[in-house]
Design a protein around this motif. Structure first.
Motif, PDB file in Angstrom:
ATOM      1  N   THR A  76       0.840  -1.206   0.000  1.00  0.00           N
ATOM      2  CA  THR A  76       0.000   0.000   0.000  1.00  0.00           C
ATOM      3  C   THR A  76       0.868   1.245   0.000  1.00  0.00           C
ATOM      4  O   THR A  76       0.602   2.216  -0.721  1.00  0.00           O
ATOM      5  CB  THR A  76      -0.924  -0.003   1.230  1.00  0.00           C
ATOM      6  OG1 THR A  76      -1.754  -1.173   1.185  1.00  0.00           O
ATOM      7  CG2 THR A  76      -1.814   1.233   1.250  1.00  0.00           C
ATOM      8  N   ARG A  77       1.961   1.256   0.850  1.00  0.00           N
ATOM      9  CA  ARG A  77       2.853   2.409   0.885  1.00  0.00           C
ATOM     10  C   ARG A  77       3.552   2.594  -0.468  1.00  0.00           C
ATOM     11  O   ARG A  77       3.725   3.726  -0.946  1.00  0.00           O
ATOM     12  CB  ARG A  77       3.896   2.220   2.002  1.00  0.00           C
ATOM     13  CG  ARG A  77       3.316   2.418   3.403  1.00  0.00           C
ATOM     14  CD  ARG A  77       4.433   2.574   4.431  1.00  0.00           C
ATOM     15  NE  ARG A  77       5.291   1.401   4.458  1.00  0.00           N
ATOM     16  CZ  ARG A  77       5.090   0.325   5.225  1.00  0.00           C
ATOM     17  NH1 ARG A  77       4.037   0.273   6.036  1.00  0.00           N
ATOM     18  NH2 ARG A  77       5.952  -0.688   5.210  1.00  0.00           N
ATOM     19  N   ILE A  79       2.495   1.695  -3.511  1.00  0.00           N
ATOM     20  CA  ILE A  79       1.520   2.208  -4.492  1.00  0.00           C
ATOM     21  C   ILE A  79       1.317   3.705  -4.285  1.00  0.00           C
ATOM     22  O   ILE A  79       1.305   4.502  -5.232  1.00  0.00           O
ATOM     23  CB  ILE A  79       0.175   1.459  -4.387  1.00  0.00           C
ATOM     24  CG1 ILE A  79       0.332  -0.012  -4.823  1.00  0.00           C
ATOM     25  CG2 ILE A  79      -0.909   2.148  -5.221  1.00  0.00           C
ATOM     26  CD1 ILE A  79       0.588  -0.218  -6.282  1.00  0.00           C
ATOM     27  N   ALA A  80       1.173   4.103  -3.014  1.00  0.00           N
ATOM     28  CA  ALA A  80       0.980   5.523  -2.722  1.00  0.00           C
ATOM     29  C   ALA A  80       2.201   6.331  -3.128  1.00  0.00           C
ATOM     30  O   ALA A  80       2.085   7.441  -3.682  1.00  0.00           O
ATOM     31  CB  ALA A  80       0.681   5.709  -1.222  1.00  0.00           C
ATOM     32  N   ARG A  83       2.305   6.719  -6.900  1.00  0.00           N
ATOM     33  CA  ARG A  83       1.308   7.699  -7.338  1.00  0.00           C
ATOM     34  C   ARG A  83       1.815   9.118  -7.109  1.00  0.00           C
ATOM     35  O   ARG A  83       1.604  10.002  -7.933  1.00  0.00           O
ATOM     36  CB  ARG A  83      -0.009   7.480  -6.599  1.00  0.00           C
ATOM     37  CG  ARG A  83      -0.861   6.341  -7.193  1.00  0.00           C
ATOM     38  CD  ARG A  83      -2.138   6.158  -6.421  1.00  0.00           C
ATOM     39  NE  ARG A  83      -3.035   5.207  -7.104  1.00  0.00           N
ATOM     40  CZ  ARG A  83      -3.879   4.396  -6.477  1.00  0.00           C
ATOM     41  NH1 ARG A  83      -3.932   4.407  -5.138  1.00  0.00           N
ATOM     42  NH2 ARG A  83      -4.657   3.586  -7.150  1.00  0.00           N
ATOM     43  N   ARG A  84       2.472   9.344  -5.925  1.00  0.00           N
ATOM     44  CA  ARG A  84       3.014  10.685  -5.680  1.00  0.00           C
ATOM     45  C   ARG A  84       4.066  11.036  -6.721  1.00  0.00           C
ATOM     46  O   ARG A  84       4.116  12.166  -7.219  1.00  0.00           O
ATOM     47  CB  ARG A  84       3.619  10.745  -4.266  1.00  0.00           C
ATOM     48  CG  ARG A  84       2.591  10.879  -3.155  1.00  0.00           C
ATOM     49  CD  ARG A  84       3.253  11.281  -1.837  1.00  0.00           C
ATOM     50  NE  ARG A  84       4.250  10.297  -1.408  1.00  0.00           N
ATOM     51  CZ  ARG A  84       3.981   9.209  -0.688  1.00  0.00           C
ATOM     52  NH1 ARG A  84       2.738   8.962  -0.311  1.00  0.00           N
ATOM     53  NH2 ARG A  84       4.956   8.384  -0.325  1.00  0.00           N
ATOM     54  N   SER A  89      -3.743  10.474  -8.926  1.00  0.00           N
ATOM     55  CA  SER A  89      -4.772  10.575  -7.895  1.00  0.00           C
ATOM     56  C   SER A  89      -5.460   9.232  -7.741  1.00  0.00           C
ATOM     57  O   SER A  89      -5.778   8.563  -8.738  1.00  0.00           O
ATOM     58  CB  SER A  89      -5.797  11.653  -8.273  1.00  0.00           C
ATOM     59  OG  SER A  89      -6.937  11.562  -7.443  1.00  0.00           O
ATOM     60  N   ARG A  90      -5.726   8.837  -6.482  1.00  0.00           N
ATOM     61  CA  ARG A  90      -6.442   7.589  -6.243  1.00  0.00           C
ATOM     62  C   ARG A  90      -7.916   7.722  -6.624  1.00  0.00           C
ATOM     63  O   ARG A  90      -8.535   6.770  -7.084  1.00  0.00           O
ATOM     64  CB  ARG A  90      -6.318   7.205  -4.764  1.00  0.00           C
ATOM     65  CG  ARG A  90      -6.913   5.839  -4.418  1.00  0.00           C
ATOM     66  CD  ARG A  90      -6.759   5.530  -2.937  1.00  0.00           C
ATOM     67  NE  ARG A  90      -7.204   4.181  -2.632  1.00  0.00           N
ATOM     68  CZ  ARG A  90      -8.479   3.818  -2.447  1.00  0.00           C
ATOM     69  NH1 ARG A  90      -9.440   4.733  -2.541  1.00  0.00           N
ATOM     70  NH2 ARG A  90      -8.796   2.557  -2.155  1.00  0.00           N
ATOM     71  N   THR A  98      -7.320   1.631  -8.691  1.00  0.00           N
ATOM     72  CA  THR A  98      -7.613   0.631  -7.669  1.00  0.00           C
ATOM     73  C   THR A  98      -8.963   0.009  -7.970  1.00  0.00           C
ATOM     74  O   THR A  98      -9.970   0.726  -8.114  1.00  0.00           O
ATOM     75  CB  THR A  98      -7.635   1.266  -6.276  1.00  0.00           C
ATOM     76  OG1 THR A  98      -6.366   1.860  -6.001  1.00  0.00           O
ATOM     77  CG2 THR A  98      -7.942   0.219  -5.206  1.00  0.00           C
ATOM     78  N   TYR A 104      -5.180  -3.949  -8.823  1.00  0.00           N
ATOM     79  CA  TYR A 104      -4.816  -2.696  -9.474  1.00  0.00           C
ATOM     80  C   TYR A 104      -4.700  -2.923 -10.992  1.00  0.00           C
ATOM     81  O   TYR A 104      -4.503  -4.051 -11.460  1.00  0.00           O
ATOM     82  CB  TYR A 104      -3.481  -2.174  -8.927  1.00  0.00           C
ATOM     83  CG  TYR A 104      -3.498  -1.949  -7.435  1.00  0.00           C
ATOM     84  CD1 TYR A 104      -3.915  -0.738  -6.908  1.00  0.00           C
ATOM     85  CD2 TYR A 104      -3.074  -2.959  -6.565  1.00  0.00           C
ATOM     86  CE1 TYR A 104      -3.920  -0.544  -5.531  1.00  0.00           C
ATOM     87  CE2 TYR A 104      -3.083  -2.768  -5.198  1.00  0.00           C
ATOM     88  CZ  TYR A 104      -3.511  -1.550  -4.673  1.00  0.00           C
ATOM     89  OH  TYR A 104      -3.518  -1.367  -3.336  1.00  0.00           O
TER      90      TYR A 104
END
Length: 693
Positions: A76-77, A79-80, A83-84, A89-90, A98, A104
């Motif tokens: 999860t970290r 993927i975040a 994205r950054r 944007s999620r 997602t 994903y």
């Protein structure tokens, strides 16, 4: 250097996947490069390798962290973090979506960027470049390529201009040649002057003698004649035939030809050079075609009809083999004739119907054909004029030269009117003249005392009369007695000219419909009143055979594949029946029809078709060689020498011989008229061009 797939673009990013560097496509002149940490680098590469696929969390953990090494929190970290880095944007993802309870998915389209080949980079480093260095190498390579392309384009442009200029100059010369004034022919010089008819002249290769066919004035048969051009002496062959085709040289002493003899069609060869020898039959044919063969080094190409379907066919005969079928032409063509051959290409005329024709090009090596151009007239001559030009003619009109390159035509002067069997020899024309004799209209009458049919004068003059329409006590007909074809009317003892046409009109039919006199002129129906012409209805392309039956106008029309019967009734045009190629009025408001694929005449009444015990073949019978009356049906056979009759009531047939061959039949429902050629000599003539100044 890197493989092409190393350098990618997606969304707003450039990406060098081998070392995990990102750069914004909208970066400034001093671009900032982001190098991903190893885990995010590996994660992004896995997404790019599996774009458009749904990847579960287990798939990603196994691929990036390995078996039993990663956790849901670490994924999860990661993927975040990715994205950054991608500024994604999620909630409204552009790159990584997602999918609830599924995993994903990578969304953005990915495109590889072409890298310069090693041979095109002078200072290629041994180790891979970073993203900025790679982009600089690409830019440098593109600059060099652009410079090189500019030079190539300049060379190509200069070459193209030179080619186009040369082509335009050659085309201009060709156009000037094609538009050059045709020779002027001012005098006819007879070559032979025998009593009777002469036709189909053929010169020997050394131009020392000429072969032609001759029909004496007191005979209905033809024989061959050889004339020595230097001494003008002639030799007549004693062997006679009903019909003879164009001759062709088989070798320096023999000719080959097609002939009709005892109603049988066959090809023959005959020695003619020093003496005549008896003709030797080569092989049989199904249909006599006067201009349907051409001799080449490969053999004799010839046209014939399929006896089963009536379709035209092209055959090849070689002396050491039997005949071989090369191609079969469409069924909706009435006939194919006037075959000429040169350099593996043949040309012929397809008769679409009675009034239309087309020039065909035949590929002899590929056994295929194509239409070069279509004529709105029935062409009846075809010969070579030059390397890429043909002589074409329609009946009794001026010869014209048709360009195979452009499809345009040029017309000779008036001295080429009424020529037949024309050929070119060093810009001089060798032909038969006149091609068409004067025609007379005569009334048929049965003489009981002699038990025979005789013809009586109707309207005699020293010029041609043709077409006849009876309405009440008036007879309308076309006559050339005043020069141009004009419309005449005969009523009682008074015969008068009622038109004043100032130009040549090809008048094809006369009709009476809805209280009006109609003329078919150059494929257009006109209403004639008070000496004036006015269009009756819009011109119908590929339409012919107009007839008025029970206050309805009928005609036949052709599309690309078939024929159909059309009608005009109460101002409305509609299709009545398919496959109809000719129509006449029948008894009790019926129609008498010829169909495309049947030799038997049909009768159509109230939507039902029945077969009559009469055979009139559309492909071998002229359109006006049959006519219907209130009592029965008349038609010509035996090349116009026989008159046949079928009685509507007793359904019996009769046949009578005609003293003179007939060309067409007409009727006023009570009396039958015949159009006949007047006895007239034809000669072989030379037309030499006017000397150049």
């Amino acid at each position: 250097m890197h493989s092409t797939a190393d350098y990618l673009t997606f969304g707003q990013w450039r990406y060098l996947r081998s070392i995990g560097q990102l750069q914004s496509l909208s970066a400034s002149a001093d671009p900032e490069v982001l190098t991903l940490e190893p885990r995010l680098h590996k994660l992004l590469n896995f997404f790019l390798d599996h774009k458009d696929l749904v990847l579960s969390r287990e798939d990603l953990l196994t691929a990036v962290w390995g078996e039993d090494s990663g956790s849901d929190e670490s994924l999860t970290r990661a993927i975040a973090g990715l994205r950054r880095a991608l500024q994604d944007s999620r909630v409204e993802p552009v790159y990584i979506a997602t999918l609830s309870k599924k995993g994903y998915c990578w969304l953005a389209a990915v495109a590889p960027v072409a890298l310069p080949p090693e041979s095109d980079t002078e200072d290629a480093p041994a180790e891979p470049l970073d993203l900025i260095g790679t982009q600089q190498a690409i830019d440098k390579w593109h600059d060099k390529k652009l410079t090189k392309l500019k030079r190539i384009r300049y060379i190509w442009f200069s070459t193209l201009v030179l080619i186009l200029f040369s082509f335009a100059f050659a085309l201009l010369l060709s156009k000037m040649n094609e538009k050059a004034t045709l020779p002027r022919y001012l005098q006819l010089t007879p070559v032979s002057a025998l009593d009777g008819k002469e036709q189909t002249p053929l010169l020997s290769a050394d131009q020392s003698l000429m072969v032609f066919q001759h029909q004496p004035a007191d005979s209905t048969h033809w024989h061959w004649v050889v004339q020595q051009l230097a001494s003008m002496q002639i030799r007549r062959d004693q062997q006679k035939f009903q019909q003879l085709s164009q001759p062709h040289w088989l070798d320096s002493e023999q000719i080959v030809f097609r002939a009709q003899q005892q109603q049988e069609c066959a090809f023959w060869r005959k020695t003619v050079k020093n003496q005549f020898e008896a003709a030797i039959p080569l092989f049989s044919c199904h249909q006599f075609i006067a201009a349907g063969q051409a001799m080449t080094p490969e053999g004799l190409y010839w046209l014939d009809l399929d006896p089963a379907t009536g379709q035209s066919q092209l055959w090849l005969w070689q002396q050491d083999t039997s005949q071989r079928l090369l191609m079969t032409f469409p069924a909706h063509w009435r006939a194919v004739s006037h075959l000429i051959v040169k350099n593996k290409k043949a040309y012929a005329i397809a008769q679409s119907g009675y009034s239309y024709s087309a020039l065909l090009e035949l590929d002899l090596s590929g056994s295929d054909w194509s239409t070069i151009t279509e004529f709105d007239f029935s062409a009846n001559q075809l010969a070579w004029w030059g390397e890429n030009e043909l002589l074409v003619n329609k009946s009794a009109r001026q010869l014209q030269v048709l360009s195979l390159r452009t499809g345009t035509s040029r017309v000779f002067g008036e001295m080429t009117f009424n020529l037949a069997d024309s050929s070119v020899w060093q810009h001089s024309l060798l032909a038969a003249y006149p091609a068409q004799a004067v025609t007379d209209l005569r009334q048929l009458e049965w003489q009981e005392q002699n038990n025979q049919i005789v013809t009586l004068p109707f309207a005699d003059s020293n010029r041609s009369e043709y077409l006849l329409l009876a309405h009440q006590d008036q007879y309308f007909f076309v006559s050339e007695r005043s020069g141009l074809p004009q419309l005449w009317r005969s009523q009682g003892q008074v015969t008068e000219q009622i038109s004043q046409f100032e130009t040549q009109h090809a008048i094809g039919q006369l009709l009476w419909f809805e209280g009006q006199l109609l003329l078919l002129i150059d494929r257009q129906l006109y209403h004639f009143s008070a000496g004036q012409l006015a269009p009756f209805m819009q011109k119908k392309l590929n339409s012919e055979g107009f007839v008025v039956c029970a206050d309805t106008l009928y005609w036949v029309s052709r599309n690309q594949q078939s024929w159909a019967l059309q009608q005009l009734q109460q101002g409305k045009i509609s299709e009545v029946l398919k496959d109809v190629v000719n129509v006449q009025c029948g008894p009790e408001n019926s129609l008498v029809l010829q169909l495309q694929n049947s030799a038997h005449v049909k009768q159509w009444r109230q939507g039902q078709i029945s077969t009559l015990p009469i055979q009139i073949n559309w492909r071998t019978t002229e359109s006006r060689a049959w006519v219907s009356t209130t009592t029965g049906l008349y038609w010509l056979s035996g090349y116009g020498t026989e008159l046949n009759y079928y009685d509507w009531q007793d359904q019996q047939q009769q046949q009578w011989p005609l003293a003179e061959p007939a060309q067409a039949l007409m009727s006023d429902n009570g009396t039958v008229f015949v159009q006949q050629f007047r006895a007239q000599d034809t000669d072989i003539v030379w037309l030499h061009p006017e000397p150049a100044e």
